[in-house]
Motif scaffolding. Structure first.
Motif: not given
Length: 354
Positions: A97-111, A237-242, A289-295
């Motif tokens: 999710q950090v790599y693709f900056r996409n909240p709906i990716v995962g090892p099963f979803i991406l194949g 750092a990657l969360l803020l852009g390359e 993320r929902l429980i701790l409220g942080t990235s």
């Protein structure tokens, strides 16, 4: 004698101290819940034993009675494997999710898990594994990781050309379908003796785990998790852009390659041992993320580990006990948790721009 103001410790800002204490409380609560579910997995089964018998078996592993055998050779390996597997899948999903900056990716979803399944099917359904039966955990792990690396490389190549999140999701699903088709062909051509074991493995389950497999997960997965946590600051750092990450001295190319290697290896390791387990890698990071409220990944990584282990332990208990003595596929239980989360995120984010 008065104390100089300069020698006094700097006061802690009230909101910061409050958040820190709340997060510490959350971690303690998660750890306690994890221990509770692990103990329930140890105690409850097709046969439930009194606490006194379980304690006697735990403190006397050399005993020859049935209770000690079941506890030490069946339930304990499964209990540890389920917790470790859930933690590894959760961290793998967080990294993707950090790599693709996409909240709906995962090892099963991406194949990625499907790619691991293809390579393991080559070992289990063909003659490749002949002569290596004593090295089955290691051979399956190697094959599973190779399959995960292959699919990850294809998904990354697609992601370079495609910026839309839904398109990337569809590409991952198509990779899963292609891998599933190849697996189905191998299954149709395989001998009956091989098919039964593979079908049971493909349903996803931590049953039948042996101590050697648990130790493979402890040693291999422990090294991967340690390496992942050491990447916490580059991940933030990657969360803020390359561009920002590069200005902070992060080697972007090396960081991304290492991130993909770690996420694919963790997913491949679990798939090799327990078969494809759906949605844990997607759901646990979002729950953290929902429980701790942080990235902040320095906080999210251990939280995702705990939540992944907790949720997987709970799902494993439900899979064993819901229709006991029939054991349900673990992925069927985790899908009840993960599918609504995917739908919620799709609806919440609309077009999923990235």
């Amino acid at each position: 004698m008065s104390v100089s103001a300069q020698t006094l410790p700097a006061p802690c800002a009230a909101p910061t101290c409050r958040r820190a204490s709340q997060r510490a409380g959350v971690f303690i609560a998660l750890a306690v819940l994890l221990v509770v579910f692990m103990l329930l997995n140890l105690r409850i089964g097709s046969i439930s034993y009194p606490v006194e018998q379980l304690l006697g078996a735990l403190f006397n592993p050399s005993a020859q009675d049935d209770v000690s055998y079941i506890v030490w050779n069946i339930r304990l390996p499964r209990m540890f494997a389920a917790a470790l597997g859930g933690a590894f899948l959760a961290v793998s999903g967080l990294l993707l999710q950090v790599y693709f900056r996409n909240p709906i990716v995962g090892p099963f979803i991406l194949g990625i898990s499907s790619g691991s399944t293809v390579m393991v099917s080559l070992v289990m359904l063909t003659s490749i594994g002949l002569g290596f039966s004593g090295f089955a955990p290691y051979l399956n792990t190697l094959a599973s990781c190779l399959g995960a690396y292959g699919v990850t490389a294809i998904i990354v190549a697609i992601a370079v050309r495609v910026q839309n999140g839904v398109t990337l999701l569809i590409a991952g699903l198509m990779m899963g379908f292609l891998c599933g088709a190849f697996t189905s062909i191998l299954t149709a051509l395989a001998e009956k003796e091989s098919i039964k074991g593979f079908v049971l493995w493909q349903m996803g389950s931590f049953s039948g785990m042996k101590w050697v497999e648990v130790w493979v997960m402890v040693v291999g997965g422990g090294a991967l998790l340690t390496s992942t946590y050491l990447m916490s600051k580059p991940l933030n750092a990657l969360l803020l852009g390359e561009d920002y990450a590069a200005s902070m001295g992060v080697n972007i190319r090396r960081c991304r390659l290492l991130l993909l290697f770690l996420s694919s290896s963790l997913a491949g390791l679990v798939t090799a041992m327990a078969g494809p387990v759906a949605f844990i890698g997607l759901a646990a990071p979002h729950m953290a993320r929902l429980i701790l409220g942080t990235s902040d990944n320095r906080i999210l990584l251990p939280a995702a580990c705990l939540l992944g282990a907790l949720v997987t332990s709970l799902c494993d208990l439900i899979a064993r006990m819901w229709l006991s003595p029939v054991e349900l596929p673990l992925s069927a239980i985790t899908a009840f948790l993960g599918a609504p989360i995917v739908l919620y995120l799709l609806l919440k984010n609309g077009g999923m721009k990235s």
